[in-house]
Scaffold this motif. Sequence first.
Motif, PDB file in Angstrom:
ATOM      1  N   ARG A 124       0.811  -1.217   0.000  1.00  0.00           N
ATOM      2  CA  ARG A 124       0.000   0.000   0.000  1.00  0.00           C
ATOM      3  C   ARG A 124       0.846   1.271   0.000  1.00  0.00           C
ATOM      4  O   ARG A 124       0.553   2.217  -0.738  1.00  0.00           O
ATOM      5  CB  ARG A 124      -0.941   0.008   1.209  1.00  0.00           C
ATOM      6  CG  ARG A 124      -1.849   1.235   1.270  1.00  0.00           C
ATOM      7  CD  ARG A 124      -2.770   1.200   2.479  1.00  0.00           C
ATOM      8  NE  ARG A 124      -3.652   2.364   2.488  1.00  0.00           N
ATOM      9  CZ  ARG A 124      -3.348   3.530   3.061  1.00  0.00           C
ATOM     10  NH1 ARG A 124      -2.179   3.685   3.666  1.00  0.00           N
ATOM     11  NH2 ARG A 124      -4.206   4.541   3.027  1.00  0.00           N
ATOM     12  N   ASP A 125       1.881   1.299   0.804  1.00  0.00           N
ATOM     13  CA  ASP A 125       2.732   2.494   0.858  1.00  0.00           C
ATOM     14  C   ASP A 125       3.265   2.847  -0.529  1.00  0.00           C
ATOM     15  O   ASP A 125       3.204   3.995  -0.969  1.00  0.00           O
ATOM     16  CB  ASP A 125       3.906   2.256   1.815  1.00  0.00           C
ATOM     17  CG  ASP A 125       3.505   2.452   3.266  1.00  0.00           C
ATOM     18  OD1 ASP A 125       2.307   2.682   3.522  1.00  0.00           O
ATOM     19  OD2 ASP A 125       4.390   2.368   4.138  1.00  0.00           O
ATOM     20  N   LEU A 129       0.367   5.452  -1.766  1.00  0.00           N
ATOM     21  CA  LEU A 129       0.855   6.712  -1.203  1.00  0.00           C
ATOM     22  C   LEU A 129       1.996   7.326  -2.017  1.00  0.00           C
ATOM     23  O   LEU A 129       2.052   8.541  -2.176  1.00  0.00           O
ATOM     24  CB  LEU A 129       1.312   6.495   0.240  1.00  0.00           C
ATOM     25  CG  LEU A 129       0.248   5.957   1.209  1.00  0.00           C
ATOM     26  CD1 LEU A 129       0.821   5.826   2.608  1.00  0.00           C
ATOM     27  CD2 LEU A 129      -0.979   6.855   1.210  1.00  0.00           C
ATOM     28  N   ARG A 130       2.921   6.512  -2.506  1.00  0.00           N
ATOM     29  CA  ARG A 130       4.095   7.062  -3.191  1.00  0.00           C
ATOM     30  C   ARG A 130       3.883   7.253  -4.677  1.00  0.00           C
ATOM     31  O   ARG A 130       4.096   8.323  -5.225  1.00  0.00           O
ATOM     32  CB  ARG A 130       5.305   6.134  -2.980  1.00  0.00           C
ATOM     33  CG  ARG A 130       5.769   6.017  -1.543  1.00  0.00           C
ATOM     34  CD  ARG A 130       6.944   5.070  -1.468  1.00  0.00           C
ATOM     35  NE  ARG A 130       7.156   4.582  -0.101  1.00  0.00           N
ATOM     36  CZ  ARG A 130       7.797   3.467   0.197  1.00  0.00           C
ATOM     37  NH1 ARG A 130       8.289   2.725  -0.769  1.00  0.00           N
ATOM     38  NH2 ARG A 130       7.944   3.107   1.448  1.00  0.00           N
ATOM     39  N   ALA A 306       7.538   8.202   0.681  1.00  0.00           N
ATOM     40  CA  ALA A 306       6.607   8.637   1.732  1.00  0.00           C
ATOM     41  C   ALA A 306       6.238   7.428   2.557  1.00  0.00           C
ATOM     42  O   ALA A 306       6.414   6.296   2.124  1.00  0.00           O
ATOM     43  CB  ALA A 306       5.355   9.266   1.120  1.00  0.00           C
ATOM     44  N   THR A 307       5.733   7.643   3.700  1.00  0.00           N
ATOM     45  CA  THR A 307       5.307   6.531   4.543  1.00  0.00           C
ATOM     46  C   THR A 307       3.885   6.782   5.013  1.00  0.00           C
ATOM     47  O   THR A 307       3.454   7.913   5.159  1.00  0.00           O
ATOM     48  CB  THR A 307       6.217   6.379   5.779  1.00  0.00           C
ATOM     49  OG1 THR A 307       6.252   7.613   6.480  1.00  0.00           O
ATOM     50  CG2 THR A 307       7.622   5.979   5.362  1.00  0.00           C
ATOM     51  N   GLU A 308       3.188   5.713   5.254  1.00  0.00           N
ATOM     52  CA  GLU A 308       1.815   5.812   5.749  1.00  0.00           C
ATOM     53  C   GLU A 308       1.851   6.206   7.217  1.00  0.00           C
ATOM     54  O   GLU A 308       2.473   5.530   8.028  1.00  0.00           O
ATOM     55  CB  GLU A 308       1.130   4.458   5.586  1.00  0.00           C
ATOM     56  CG  GLU A 308      -0.265   4.420   6.146  1.00  0.00           C
ATOM     57  CD  GLU A 308      -0.803   3.003   6.146  1.00  0.00           C
ATOM     58  OE1 GLU A 308      -1.744   2.761   6.926  1.00  0.00           O
ATOM     59  OE2 GLU A 308      -0.297   2.173   5.396  1.00  0.00           O
ATOM     60  N   LYS A 412      -7.517   2.297  -2.382  1.00  0.00           N
ATOM     61  CA  LYS A 412      -7.597   3.543  -3.151  1.00  0.00           C
ATOM     62  C   LYS A 412      -8.880   4.292  -2.804  1.00  0.00           C
ATOM     63  O   LYS A 412      -8.863   5.515  -2.568  1.00  0.00           O
ATOM     64  CB  LYS A 412      -7.547   3.241  -4.643  1.00  0.00           C
ATOM     65  CG  LYS A 412      -7.553   4.482  -5.534  1.00  0.00           C
ATOM     66  CD  LYS A 412      -6.247   5.236  -5.449  1.00  0.00           C
ATOM     67  CE  LYS A 412      -6.203   6.381  -6.450  1.00  0.00           C
ATOM     68  NZ  LYS A 412      -4.919   7.110  -6.401  1.00  0.00           N
ATOM     69  N   HIS A 415      -8.636   5.537   0.808  1.00  0.00           N
ATOM     70  CA  HIS A 415      -7.725   6.676   0.942  1.00  0.00           C
ATOM     71  C   HIS A 415      -8.437   7.990   0.579  1.00  0.00           C
ATOM     72  O   HIS A 415      -8.178   9.035   1.172  1.00  0.00           O
ATOM     73  CB  HIS A 415      -6.505   6.460   0.048  1.00  0.00           C
ATOM     74  CG  HIS A 415      -5.466   7.525   0.161  1.00  0.00           C
ATOM     75  ND1 HIS A 415      -4.812   7.819   1.344  1.00  0.00           N
ATOM     76  CD2 HIS A 415      -4.958   8.383  -0.757  1.00  0.00           C
ATOM     77  CE1 HIS A 415      -3.944   8.792   1.145  1.00  0.00           C
ATOM     78  NE2 HIS A 415      -4.024   9.166  -0.116  1.00  0.00           N
TER      79      HIS A 415
END
Length: 578
Positions: A124-125, A129-130, A306-308, A412, A415
């Motif tokens: 997921r990260d 996110l990235r 980036a990190t969650e 998705k 988020h």
Amino acid sequence: MPDRHLTIRALLTGIVLGAVLTPCNIYSGLKIGWSFNVSIIALLIATGLWALMDRLRIGAPLSVGEGNIAQTTASSSANIISGGLVAPIPALAMLTGSNLPTGQLLAWVYAVSFLGIWVAWYLRDSLILRSGLPFPTGRATAETLLELFNKGREAALKLRVLIASTALAGGVKWLDTGWLPLPRPSLGFSLPAAGKLTGLGAVTAKNLTFTLDPSLMLAGFGAIIGFRAGVSLLLGGILSWGLLGPIGLYQGFVTPGEADPDLAWFAAMIEWLLWPGVALMVGAALTKFAFHAYASRRQQAEHLRATEPGHAAWLRLLGLVVASALVVLAQVSFFDIHWVIAALAVPIAFVLAMVASRVVGETGIPPIGAIGKVSQLSTGVLAPGEMTANLIGANVAGGAAGQSADLLNDFKAGHAIGAPPRLQVVAQIFGVLTGSIVGSLVYLSLIPDPGSMLITEEWPAPAVATWKVVAETLSQGLSSVPASALWAVAIGALSGILVTVLEQRRGLRWLPSMPAFGLAMVIPASLSITMFFGSLVAKLLERWSPTLAQRFLIAAASGLIAGESLAGVARALLGIIG
């Protein structure tokens, strides 16, 4: 007040909807090898149901977060077919002569799907996110979710369309199989007997599977896949069953069926036609797979890390380790696979699930078939001659990839509304449990005797045919394949690669869709014809009224699929009971 997410009623709503919709994908998967995403259907039904209960003053409407949990649970349940119920499991049953015992089947399907959940959370990260991949299905689900709570009247209209089309398709299927059988007329031509067929009489359109199938489910699929794919199905059906098939019959490398003008020769002819069809699909899928992998690698280097925030890395890692151990233990216990081969299947599955999830993030299409074939080839090298290890190892990769892609779509959507991912994981676990139980029981009820029932006109099961033939070929070597089939494989694979390269490099979107073209070679022509007409009707509606098509086409088409599938499953179960 903060939005509610993982509530008992949201989870139970998703479980019930998953139990109802899972048989639809089992049915359609065994019919044509395709399934459909139920996220939006589940959203419409769940919000509509609780809105009705609010009007009756016996409940309150769902919140946005609860809607997301309900659709996550339902979609993971319906996606259980990626755990092998319509491909490697029936293929293994055909090779061994019997289905797995119920308890083993339930545990196995759950184990491989459970692994996919933890792979998705681990990815997921990177992917959500990235990289910021679009994940078209997840984005559409998020937009629908937000729209449902902003435009109540629009949601109610879509739900009515969905219910009406479900009732229509279910009623037609019920009449077709019982009270009022509908005719399936031949297209009205025959071929003169010649060569190897002398003495059998004329070859009819019915023999070559050219009939009109009154299936609203197939029409619904055609509407969803689009006009290009529909035309590709039609062209593929004409080329394979109308040209290659008759040529093969006359030359003797395609086997005719019984000398009956009213009998379809699908089971006999598919033994040769699946070779070029499978090669074309695999060649095209792996080529597109390579393009996406290369593009994704370049894009990954350009994104900042980036990190969650607040995620528990240790929990994800622990879950991944436990899920991997369960899959290895299940392989050794249920299938007597050597523990080294069983353990090697897990990292192969992780890598392939990672790549498949990225492809889904970019295109919305899960390449589960190609993933399975790559895994079969890998296992064929590691354990040559072992068909069980070949199919089960590939099943691990396909199950992990399918559930990973499904949960990443849910991530998705979540988020977009700020849903905590750990709560979606809990919903997915309950959904997979529901799907494993319901899907396994429905499969065993529909197909009690895989050897005689599958790869027939009633149950074409194209995915089963492709997985089975690859496993048999890798176990016996290419020397067992007829020369004509080897030539067909070479030409089919090269065609799939060439067309895909031209499409990707030159942007020639008018070229046929190779996955659809290849699929038409391994299903009866009647199915391709009906799906083409469904895509044609959808295209005409989009031209006549783009706004109307945008608002209601997907809901109507999804209802047609759900209605016929549910009626077909009910009919089959009543037949068994009776």
